[in-house]
Design a protein around this motif. Structure first.
Motif, mmCIF file in Angstrom:
data_model
loop_
_atom_site.group_PDB
_atom_site.id
_atom_site.type_symbol
_atom_site.label_atom_id
_atom_site.label_comp_id
_atom_site.label_asym_id
_atom_site.label_seq_id
_atom_site.Cartn_x
_atom_site.Cartn_y
_atom_site.Cartn_z
ATOM 1 N N LEU A 1 0.834 -1.205 0.000
ATOM 2 C CA LEU A 1 0.000 0.000 0.000
ATOM 3 C C LEU A 1 0.866 1.251 0.000
ATOM 4 N N ARG A 2 1.951 1.221 0.737
ATOM 5 C CA ARG A 2 2.894 2.352 0.765
ATOM 6 C C ARG A 2 3.455 2.621 -0.641
ATOM 7 N N THR A 3 3.795 1.554 -1.358
ATOM 8 C CA THR A 3 4.312 1.684 -2.717
ATOM 9 C C THR A 3 3.243 2.237 -3.658
ATOM 10 N N VAL A 4 2.016 1.755 -3.522
ATOM 11 C CA VAL A 4 0.917 2.246 -4.359
ATOM 12 C C VAL A 4 0.691 3.737 -4.089
ATOM 13 N N ILE A 5 0.710 4.141 -2.825
ATOM 14 C CA ILE A 5 0.525 5.551 -2.469
ATOM 15 C C ILE A 5 1.661 6.390 -3.061
ATOM 16 N N LYS A 6 2.889 5.905 -2.958
ATOM 17 C CA LYS A 6 4.039 6.632 -3.515
ATOM 18 C C LYS A 6 3.877 6.813 -5.025
ATOM 19 N N ASN A 7 3.511 5.757 -5.712
ATOM 20 C CA ASN A 7 3.323 5.826 -7.168
ATOM 21 C C ASN A 7 2.151 6.725 -7.541
ATOM 22 N N ALA A 8 1.067 6.634 -6.775
ATOM 23 C CA ALA A 8 -0.104 7.481 -7.030
ATOM 24 C C ALA A 8 0.263 8.953 -6.853
ATOM 25 N N PHE A 9 1.058 9.255 -5.833
ATOM 26 C CA PHE A 9 1.436 10.650 -5.606
ATOM 27 C C PHE A 9 2.369 11.149 -6.710
ATOM 28 N N GLU A 10 3.211 10.280 -7.247
ATOM 29 C CA GLU A 10 4.049 10.674 -8.385
ATOM 30 C C GLU A 10 3.173 11.079 -9.568
ATOM 31 N N VAL A 11 2.129 10.303 -9.843
ATOM 32 C CA VAL A 11 1.199 10.636 -10.929
ATOM 33 C C VAL A 11 0.522 11.968 -10.625
ATOM 34 N N TYR A 12 0.063 12.143 -9.402
ATOM 35 C CA TYR A 12 -0.584 13.390 -8.982
ATOM 36 C C TYR A 12 0.354 14.578 -9.188
ATOM 37 N N SER A 13 1.605 14.428 -8.751
ATOM 38 C CA SER A 13 2.597 15.507 -8.880
ATOM 39 C C SER A 13 2.914 15.816 -10.340
ATOM 40 N N LEU A 14 3.019 14.789 -11.165
ATOM 41 C CA LEU A 14 3.286 14.994 -12.585
ATOM 42 C C LEU A 14 2.133 15.720 -13.268
ATOM 43 N N ARG A 15 0.905 15.372 -12.885
ATOM 44 C CA ARG A 15 -0.253 16.074 -13.448
ATOM 45 C C ARG A 15 -0.241 17.551 -13.053
ATOM 46 N N ARG A 16 0.066 17.834 -11.793
ATOM 47 C CA ARG A 16 0.132 19.229 -11.333
ATOM 48 C C ARG A 16 1.228 19.993 -12.068
#
Length: 157
Positions: free
Chosen positions: A116-131
Protein backbone atom coordinates in the motif's frame (compact mmCIF):
# COMPACT_ATOMS: atom_id res chain seq x y z
CA UNK A 1 13.11 24.75 -7.13
CA UNK A 2 12.16 26.53 -3.93
CA UNK A 3 13.51 25.33 -0.61
CA UNK A 4 10.28 24.67 1.24
CA UNK A 5 9.77 21.95 3.80
CA UNK A 6 8.16 19.05 1.99
CA UNK A 7 4.49 18.78 2.90
CA UNK A 8 3.05 15.42 3.78
CA UNK A 9 0.82 13.72 1.23
CA UNK A 10 -2.82 14.33 2.21
CA UNK A 11 -4.87 11.14 2.14
CA UNK A 12 -8.60 10.80 2.68
CA UNK A 13 -9.60 7.28 3.73
CA UNK A 14 -13.34 6.49 3.56
CA UNK A 15 -14.58 3.27 5.16
CA UNK A 16 -17.74 2.42 7.09
CA UNK A 17 -15.77 0.26 9.55
CA UNK A 18 -14.25 2.28 12.41
CA UNK A 19 -11.60 -0.42 13.07
CA UNK A 20 -10.27 -0.12 9.51
CA UNK A 21 -10.11 3.68 9.79
CA UNK A 22 -8.19 3.54 13.05
CA UNK A 23 -5.82 0.81 11.81
CA UNK A 24 -5.06 2.86 8.70
CA UNK A 25 -4.39 6.00 10.72
CA UNK A 26 -2.22 4.16 13.25
CA UNK A 27 -0.15 2.62 10.45
CA UNK A 28 0.35 5.69 8.24
CA UNK A 29 -0.04 8.80 10.43
CA UNK A 30 3.72 9.43 10.66
CA UNK A 31 4.20 9.40 6.89
CA UNK A 32 1.05 11.09 5.61
CA UNK A 33 -1.54 13.62 6.71
CA UNK A 34 -4.56 11.37 7.21
CA UNK A 35 -8.22 12.38 7.02
CA UNK A 36 -10.80 9.76 7.99
CA UNK A 37 -14.46 9.51 6.98
CA UNK A 38 -16.91 6.85 8.11
CA UNK A 39 -19.29 7.55 5.20
CA UNK A 40 -19.33 8.95 1.68
CA UNK A 41 -21.18 12.02 3.01
CA UNK A 42 -18.46 12.67 5.58
CA UNK A 43 -15.84 12.16 2.85
CA UNK A 44 -17.54 14.81 0.70
CA UNK A 45 -17.52 17.22 3.66
CA UNK A 46 -13.78 16.74 4.15
CA UNK A 47 -13.15 17.22 0.43
CA UNK A 48 -15.03 20.53 0.54
CA UNK A 49 -12.64 21.81 3.25
CA UNK A 50 -9.29 20.19 2.42
CA UNK A 51 -7.05 19.87 -0.64
CA UNK A 52 -6.67 16.10 -0.74
CA UNK A 53 -3.99 14.43 -2.87
CA UNK A 54 -5.15 10.80 -2.67
CA UNK A 55 -8.54 9.26 -1.86
CA UNK A 56 -8.77 5.67 -0.69
CA UNK A 57 -12.28 4.27 -0.29
CA UNK A 58 -13.83 0.98 0.63
CA UNK A 59 -16.13 -0.44 -2.06
CA UNK A 60 -18.90 -1.87 0.13
CA UNK A 61 -20.52 0.82 2.27
CA UNK A 62 -24.19 1.24 3.29
CA UNK A 63 -25.29 4.48 1.56
CA UNK A 64 -23.00 4.56 -1.49
CA UNK A 65 -20.49 2.11 -2.87
CA UNK A 66 -16.91 3.29 -3.19
CA UNK A 67 -17.32 3.54 -6.98
CA UNK A 68 -20.49 5.63 -6.60
CA UNK A 69 -18.69 7.92 -4.16
CA UNK A 70 -15.68 8.35 -6.44
CA UNK A 71 -17.87 8.89 -9.50
CA UNK A 72 -19.94 11.53 -7.66
CA UNK A 73 -16.93 13.62 -6.63
CA UNK A 74 -15.18 13.76 -10.02
CA UNK A 75 -17.04 16.87 -11.29
CA UNK A 76 -16.13 18.90 -8.19
CA UNK A 77 -12.85 17.25 -7.15
CA UNK A 78 -11.21 15.81 -10.29
CA UNK A 79 -7.58 16.12 -9.18
CA UNK A 80 -7.09 13.64 -6.32
CA UNK A 81 -5.83 10.22 -7.31
CA UNK A 82 -8.44 7.59 -6.45
CA UNK A 83 -7.80 4.13 -4.98
CA UNK A 84 -10.48 1.50 -4.33
CA UNK A 85 -10.08 -0.94 -1.45
CA UNK A 86 -12.31 -3.97 -0.93
CA UNK A 87 -12.47 -7.24 0.90
CA UNK A 88 -14.41 -8.82 -1.96
CA UNK A 89 -13.32 -9.79 -5.43
CA UNK A 90 -16.10 -8.43 -7.58
CA UNK A 91 -15.09 -8.09 -11.24
CA UNK A 92 -17.97 -5.69 -11.96
CA UNK A 93 -16.73 -3.43 -9.17
CA UNK A 94 -13.27 -3.43 -10.76
CA UNK A 95 -14.70 -2.58 -14.18
CA UNK A 96 -16.91 0.18 -12.74
CA UNK A 97 -14.02 1.52 -10.68
CA UNK A 98 -11.90 1.96 -13.79
CA UNK A 99 -14.64 3.20 -16.11
CA UNK A 100 -16.83 5.28 -13.80
CA UNK A 101 -14.69 6.15 -10.80
CA UNK A 102 -11.46 6.75 -12.72
CA UNK A 103 -9.61 4.62 -10.17
CA UNK A 104 -5.83 4.56 -10.35
CA UNK A 105 -5.47 1.30 -8.43
CA UNK A 106 -7.69 -1.46 -7.03
CA UNK A 107 -6.55 -3.02 -3.73
CA UNK A 108 -7.86 -5.94 -1.71
CA UNK A 109 -8.36 -6.15 2.04
CA UNK A 110 -6.61 -6.83 4.22
CA UNK A 111 -4.05 -4.44 2.77
CA UNK A 112 -0.39 -5.24 3.01
CA UNK A 113 1.45 -2.24 4.47
CA UNK A 114 4.54 -2.16 2.22
CA UNK A 115 2.50 -2.73 -0.93
CA UNK A 116 0.00 0.00 0.00
CA UNK A 117 2.89 2.35 0.76
CA UNK A 118 4.31 1.68 -2.72
CA UNK A 119 0.92 2.25 -4.36
CA UNK A 120 0.52 5.55 -2.47
CA UNK A 121 4.04 6.63 -3.51
CA UNK A 122 3.32 5.83 -7.17
CA UNK A 123 -0.10 7.48 -7.03
CA UNK A 124 1.44 10.65 -5.61
CA UNK A 125 4.05 10.67 -8.38
CA UNK A 126 1.20 10.64 -10.93
CA UNK A 127 -0.58 13.39 -8.98
CA UNK A 128 2.60 15.51 -8.88
CA UNK A 129 3.29 14.99 -12.59
CA UNK A 130 -0.25 16.07 -13.45
CA UNK A 131 0.13 19.23 -11.33
CA UNK A 132 3.49 20.02 -12.95
CA UNK A 133 1.97 19.44 -16.39
CA UNK A 134 -0.83 21.91 -15.56
CA UNK A 135 1.73 24.46 -14.35
CA UNK A 136 3.86 24.10 -17.47
CA UNK A 137 0.80 24.30 -19.74
CA UNK A 138 -0.29 27.53 -18.06
CA UNK A 139 3.23 28.97 -18.43
CA UNK A 140 3.30 27.98 -22.10
CA UNK A 141 -0.10 29.60 -22.75
CA UNK A 142 1.06 32.79 -21.04
CA UNK A 143 4.30 32.86 -23.05
CA UNK A 144 2.30 32.26 -26.24
CA UNK A 145 0.00 35.20 -25.43
CA UNK A 146 3.03 37.42 -24.85
CA UNK A 147 4.59 36.36 -28.15
CA UNK A 148 1.33 37.04 -30.01
CA UNK A 149 1.18 40.49 -28.40
CA UNK A 150 4.77 41.26 -29.45
CA UNK A 151 4.07 40.00 -32.96
CA UNK A 152 1.01 42.27 -33.25
CA UNK A 153 3.06 45.21 -31.96
CA UNK A 154 5.74 44.57 -34.59
CA UNK A 155 3.13 44.26 -37.34
CA UNK A 156 1.52 47.57 -36.33
CA UNK A 157 4.84 49.49 -36.23
Amino acid sequence: MENQPEEKIKILYVDDEENNLQAFKATFRRDYKIFLAISAKEGEEILSKEDIDIIITDQRMPEKTGVEFLESIIPVHPKPIRLLLTGYTDIQAVIDAINKGQVYHYLTKPWEEDYLRTVIKNAFEVYSLRRENERLTEALLKANEQLEFLLRQNLLS
